[in-house]
Design an enzyme around this catalytic site. Structure first.
Site, PDB file in Angstrom:
ATOM      1  CE  LYS A 114      -3.837  -2.313   2.577  1.00 44.77           C
ATOM      2  NZ  LYS A 114      -4.349  -2.456   3.818  1.00 44.77           N
ATOM      3  CB  SER A 148       1.969  -4.396   9.239  1.00 48.72           C
ATOM      4  OG  SER A 148       3.235  -4.132   8.858  1.00 48.72           O
ATOM      5  CB  ALA A 201      -1.896   0.646   9.019  1.00 47.88           C
ATOM      6  CG  ASP A 202      -3.176  -5.204   6.110  1.00 52.93           C
ATOM      7  OD1 ASP A 202      -4.117  -4.983   5.465  1.00 52.93           O
ATOM      8  OD2 ASP A 202      -3.032  -6.725   6.254  1.00 52.93           O
ATOM      9  CB  THR A 203      -5.714  -4.101  11.067  1.00 56.93           C
ATOM     10  OG1 THR A 203      -5.241  -2.877  11.392  1.00 56.93           O
ATOM     11  CG2 THR A 203      -6.294  -4.704  12.326  1.00 56.93           C
TER      12      THR A 203
END
Length: 224
Positions: free
Chosen positions: A60, A113, A76-78
């Site tokens: 991203k 992250s 961010a990635d959740t």
């Protein structure tokens, strides 16, 4: 954390359409623009969950960095992880209800992250934060009403910890803001590692009981 990060933050670009992440950044006192990335990986079991979250956040950030000659990209990635694997955003109400049925009354892990990328020089930093959350034993009818409200459809694991009416969590161990989608402690650490001094809002108080979030808040205030 550097003893005295002195670099001035460049323009911040948030590579996410998440209203929760926008709210967290705003409450922390950051001024930023939003340019959501459409780039995304889908879990296929080929990598560990934490590595998957890192790769997704990096993809991203790189996607949006290609559109800018300068600026600090925040991506961010959740993901939610239970005993059976990764639960991302539900693709349908049926999937959302299935996720909630899997999670109800049980513990699971939430991994976020965060990736920072300096579009000017290509410098990149990534880190993950993990929290353990136990859901309350809600009924199937409660879960169905929540799904019908539409609230869980854009959230990993099909729930929002901040959705007070459904109130999904019974217990949280770790960073609350990590579960929301952007751990402030991880974000501030990465900003410091890149040599910048994040000037946080004086009235910002991190929600939840994350010790690291509170330590960083105190330390940044001391350095101002």
């Amino acid at each position: 954390m550097p003893d005295n990060p002195t670099g001035t933050l460049p323009e911040i670009i948030l590579a996410s359409a998440s209203p929760r992440r926008r709210q967290i950044l705003s409450e922390m006192g950051f001024v930023f623009s939003v340019c959501p990335s459409q780039a995304e990986l889908y879990p296929d079991g080929s990598v560990a969950p934490a590595e998957f979250a890192v790769l997704n956040a990096q993809i991203k950030a790189k996607d949006i960095a290609s559109k800018y000659s300068n600026g600090l990209i925040i991506a961010a990635d959740t993901i939610v992880v239970d005993d059976f694997g990764i639960l991302g955003k539900p693709s349908s109400k049926k999937v959302a209800l299935n996720y909630l049925s899997r999670l109800g009354g049980k513990p699971h892990t939430v991994i976020s992250s965060v990736c920072l990328l300096n579009a000017e020089n290509g410098q990149i930093r990534s880190a993950t934060c993990q929290s353990t959350l136990t859901m309350r034993p809600y009924t199937q009818a409660e879960a169905q009403r929540y799904v019908d409200s539409g609230l869980p459809m854009d959230k990993a694991g099909a729930y929002g910890i901040q959705d007070k009416e459904f109130n999904p969590a019974e217990n949280i161990q770790g960073c609350y803001l990590n579960v929301v989608g952007l751990p402030a402690c991880t974000l501030v650490r990465l900003i410091n590692e890149m040599g910048f001094n994040p000037k946080l809002a004086r009235n910002w108080k991190p929600e939840g009981d994350c010790t690291l979030c509170r330590i960083y808040r105190t330390e940044i205030s001391r350095l101002r």
